[in-house]
Design a protein around this motif. Sequence first.
Motif, PDB file in Angstrom:
ATOM      1  N   MET A 115     -52.100  19.605 -16.369  1.00 19.37           N
ATOM      2  CA  MET A 115     -52.055  20.070 -17.751  1.00 19.37           C
ATOM      3  C   MET A 115     -52.178  21.597 -17.789  1.00 19.37           C
ATOM      4  N   LYS A 116     -51.390  22.249 -18.651  1.00 21.51           N
ATOM      5  CA  LYS A 116     -51.398  23.693 -18.730  1.00 21.51           C
ATOM      6  C   LYS A 116     -52.715  24.202 -19.309  1.00 21.51           C
ATOM      7  N   THR A 117     -53.007  25.476 -18.986  1.00 20.52           N
ATOM      8  CA  THR A 117     -54.255  26.083 -19.444  1.00 20.52           C
ATOM      9  C   THR A 117     -54.364  26.064 -20.961  1.00 20.52           C
ATOM     10  N   LYS A 118     -53.251  26.363 -21.658  1.00 21.87           N
ATOM     11  CA  LYS A 118     -53.276  26.370 -23.123  1.00 21.87           C
ATOM     12  C   LYS A 118     -53.608  24.992 -23.683  1.00 21.87           C
ATOM     13  N   SER A 119     -53.060  23.953 -23.065  1.00 20.07           N
ATOM     14  CA  SER A 119     -53.330  22.588 -23.531  1.00 20.07           C
ATOM     15  C   SER A 119     -54.786  22.215 -23.300  1.00 20.07           C
ATOM     16  N   LEU A 120     -55.319  22.577 -22.130  1.00 15.76           N
ATOM     17  CA  LEU A 120     -56.730  22.322 -21.847  1.00 15.76           C
ATOM     18  C   LEU A 120     -57.619  23.050 -22.851  1.00 15.76           C
ATOM     19  N   HIS A 121     -57.245  24.289 -23.141  1.00 18.73           N
ATOM     20  CA  HIS A 121     -58.030  25.088 -24.082  1.00 18.73           C
ATOM     21  C   HIS A 121     -57.979  24.470 -25.483  1.00 18.73           C
ATOM     22  N   TYR A 122     -56.808  24.004 -25.855  1.00 20.32           N
ATOM     23  CA  TYR A 122     -56.625  23.406 -27.196  1.00 20.32           C
ATOM     24  C   TYR A 122     -57.461  22.144 -27.355  1.00 20.32           C
ATOM     25  N   PHE A 123     -57.346  21.229 -26.405  1.00 18.57           N
ATOM     26  CA  PHE A 123     -58.044  19.943 -26.547  1.00 18.57           C
ATOM     27  C   PHE A 123     -59.555  20.080 -26.366  1.00 18.57           C
ATOM     28  N   SER A 124     -59.982  20.965 -25.483  1.00 18.41           N
ATOM     29  CA  SER A 124     -61.428  21.192 -25.357  1.00 18.41           C
ATOM     30  C   SER A 124     -61.958  21.852 -26.620  1.00 18.41           C
ATOM     31  N   GLY A 125     -61.173  22.775 -27.195  1.00 20.71           N
ATOM     32  CA  GLY A 125     -61.577  23.427 -28.441  1.00 20.71           C
ATOM     33  C   GLY A 125     -61.650  22.457 -29.593  1.00 20.71           C
ATOM     34  N   LEU A 126     -60.719  21.512 -29.634  1.00 20.81           N
ATOM     35  CA  LEU A 126     -60.726  20.496 -30.688  1.00 20.81           C
ATOM     36  C   LEU A 126     -61.971  19.621 -30.587  1.00 20.81           C
ATOM     37  N   THR A 127     -62.321  19.256 -29.362  1.00 15.43           N
ATOM     38  CA  THR A 127     -63.524  18.444 -29.132  1.00 15.43           C
ATOM     39  C   THR A 127     -64.775  19.186 -29.594  1.00 15.43           C
ATOM     40  N   ILE A 128     -64.880  20.457 -29.215  1.00 17.73           N
ATOM     41  CA  ILE A 128     -66.035  21.267 -29.599  1.00 17.73           C
ATOM     42  C   ILE A 128     -66.072  21.469 -31.109  1.00 17.73           C
ATOM     43  N   SER A 129     -64.910  21.656 -31.726  1.00 15.90           N
ATOM     44  CA  SER A 129     -64.846  21.900 -33.166  1.00 15.90           C
ATOM     45  C   SER A 129     -65.362  20.709 -33.964  1.00 15.90           C
ATOM     46  N   LEU A 130     -65.115  19.496 -33.479  1.00 12.35           N
ATOM     47  CA  LEU A 130     -65.634  18.305 -34.157  1.00 12.35           C
ATOM     48  C   LEU A 130     -67.156  18.330 -34.181  1.00 12.35           C
ATOM     49  N   PHE A 131     -67.748  18.703 -33.044  1.00 12.86           N
ATOM     50  CA  PHE A 131     -69.207  18.797 -32.973  1.00 12.86           C
ATOM     51  C   PHE A 131     -69.717  19.951 -33.832  1.00 12.86           C
ATOM     52  N   VAL A 132     -69.057  21.101 -33.743  1.00 16.90           N
ATOM     53  CA  VAL A 132     -69.501  22.277 -34.501  1.00 16.90           C
ATOM     54  C   VAL A 132     -69.423  22.013 -36.007  1.00 16.90           C
ATOM     55  N   GLY A 133     -68.407  21.285 -36.436  1.00 16.44           N
ATOM     56  CA  GLY A 133     -68.290  20.943 -37.847  1.00 16.44           C
ATOM     57  C   GLY A 133     -69.506  20.161 -38.336  1.00 16.44           C
ATOM     58  N   LEU A 134     -69.918  19.160 -37.562  1.00 17.87           N
ATOM     59  CA  LEU A 134     -71.118  18.394 -37.896  1.00 17.87           C
ATOM     60  C   LEU A 134     -72.353  19.278 -37.847  1.00 17.87           C
ATOM     61  N   HIS A 135     -72.407  20.131 -36.835  1.00 17.57           N
ATOM     62  CA  HIS A 135     -73.562  21.000 -36.603  1.00 17.57           C
ATOM     63  C   HIS A 135     -73.746  21.988 -37.761  1.00 17.57           C
ATOM     64  N   LEU A 136     -72.646  22.592 -38.210  1.00 14.56           N
ATOM     65  CA  LEU A 136     -72.729  23.559 -39.307  1.00 14.56           C
ATOM     66  C   LEU A 136     -73.070  22.869 -40.622  1.00 14.56           C
ATOM     67  N   PHE A 137     -72.493  21.691 -40.861  1.00 14.93           N
ATOM     68  CA  PHE A 137     -72.848  20.936 -42.066  1.00 14.93           C
ATOM     69  C   PHE A 137     -74.334  20.612 -42.067  1.00 14.93           C
ATOM     70  N   ASN A 138     -74.835  20.203 -40.905  1.00 17.81           N
ATOM     71  CA  ASN A 138     -76.260  19.918 -40.745  1.00 17.81           C
ATOM     72  C   ASN A 138     -77.089  21.160 -41.092  1.00 17.81           C
ATOM     73  N   HIS A 139     -76.666  22.324 -40.598  1.00 22.34           N
ATOM     74  CA  HIS A 139     -77.398  23.560 -40.860  1.00 22.34           C
ATOM     75  C   HIS A 139     -77.344  23.951 -42.338  1.00 22.34           C
ATOM     76  N   ILE A 140     -76.211  23.718 -42.990  1.00 21.17           N
ATOM     77  CA  ILE A 140     -76.104  24.018 -44.426  1.00 21.17           C
ATOM     78  C   ILE A 140     -77.103  23.186 -45.226  1.00 21.17           C
ATOM     79  N   CYS A 141     -77.360  21.982 -44.770  1.00 17.80           N
ATOM     80  CA  CYS A 141     -78.315  21.110 -45.459  1.00 17.80           C
ATOM     81  C   CYS A 141     -79.734  21.658 -45.431  1.00 17.80           C
ATOM     82  N   SER A 142     -79.977  22.673 -44.597  1.00 14.44           N
ATOM     83  CA  SER A 142     -81.304  23.282 -44.535  1.00 14.44           C
ATOM     84  C   SER A 142     -81.669  23.985 -45.837  1.00 14.44           C
TER      85      SER A 142
END
Length: 205
Positions: A1-28
């Motif tokens: 798999m090309k570097t760009k594809s690896l970067h894209y899919f790993s970024g998508l995975t992290i973004s799903l977690f970060v989205g939950l994480h930031l929503f959680n922080h907003i609830c503070s």
Amino acid sequence: MKTKSLHYFSGLTISLFVGLHLFNHICSIFGADLHIEIMHAFRKLYRNPISETVLLLAVVVQIISGLSLFFILRKNTHLKFEKLQILSGLYLAFFLMIHVSAVLTGRFYLHLDTNFYFGAAGINTFPLNLFFIPYYSLAILSFFGHIAAIHYKKMQMSIYQISPATQSKAILILGIFTTLLIFYGFTNRFLGVQIPEEYNILIGK
């Protein structure tokens, strides 16, 4: 798999977690107790051996692939959103290395629950907050900045009337409001941020 594809899919995975994480922080903004309650609900999704392994691998792949792309693309970067993508990506790589290491240290070495108070301890203690406030602020803004830059590139052929630049600027504005809300929640004196004694080790007490 090309570097760009690896970067894209790993970024998508992290973004799903970060989205939950930031929503959680907003609830503070409604208090530490609600933040922790929602955090425990979200942990059922991501704090298990499979999810954590995937997430940590995604972080490693994201950092390595991002740095590789930086050295390839840096000389061909001229547009402001391309520069934003590179600069925000570099800061996110720095932040992920430091933050993930800190959380793992707090969890497995210091035996702390890395919850609301793990972040709030430094943010609410002078002079440590002179580092932690810009450190966390830049991380949130870099996350939205990276998304805005990628969105701009992908929407170049869009048929929508709203220009890609305007859409990307709206993402950046959303990032600013998100940052302000999170810091309001983590420093809200009206609700009161009382740091439990076990977290004093983080601030040298």
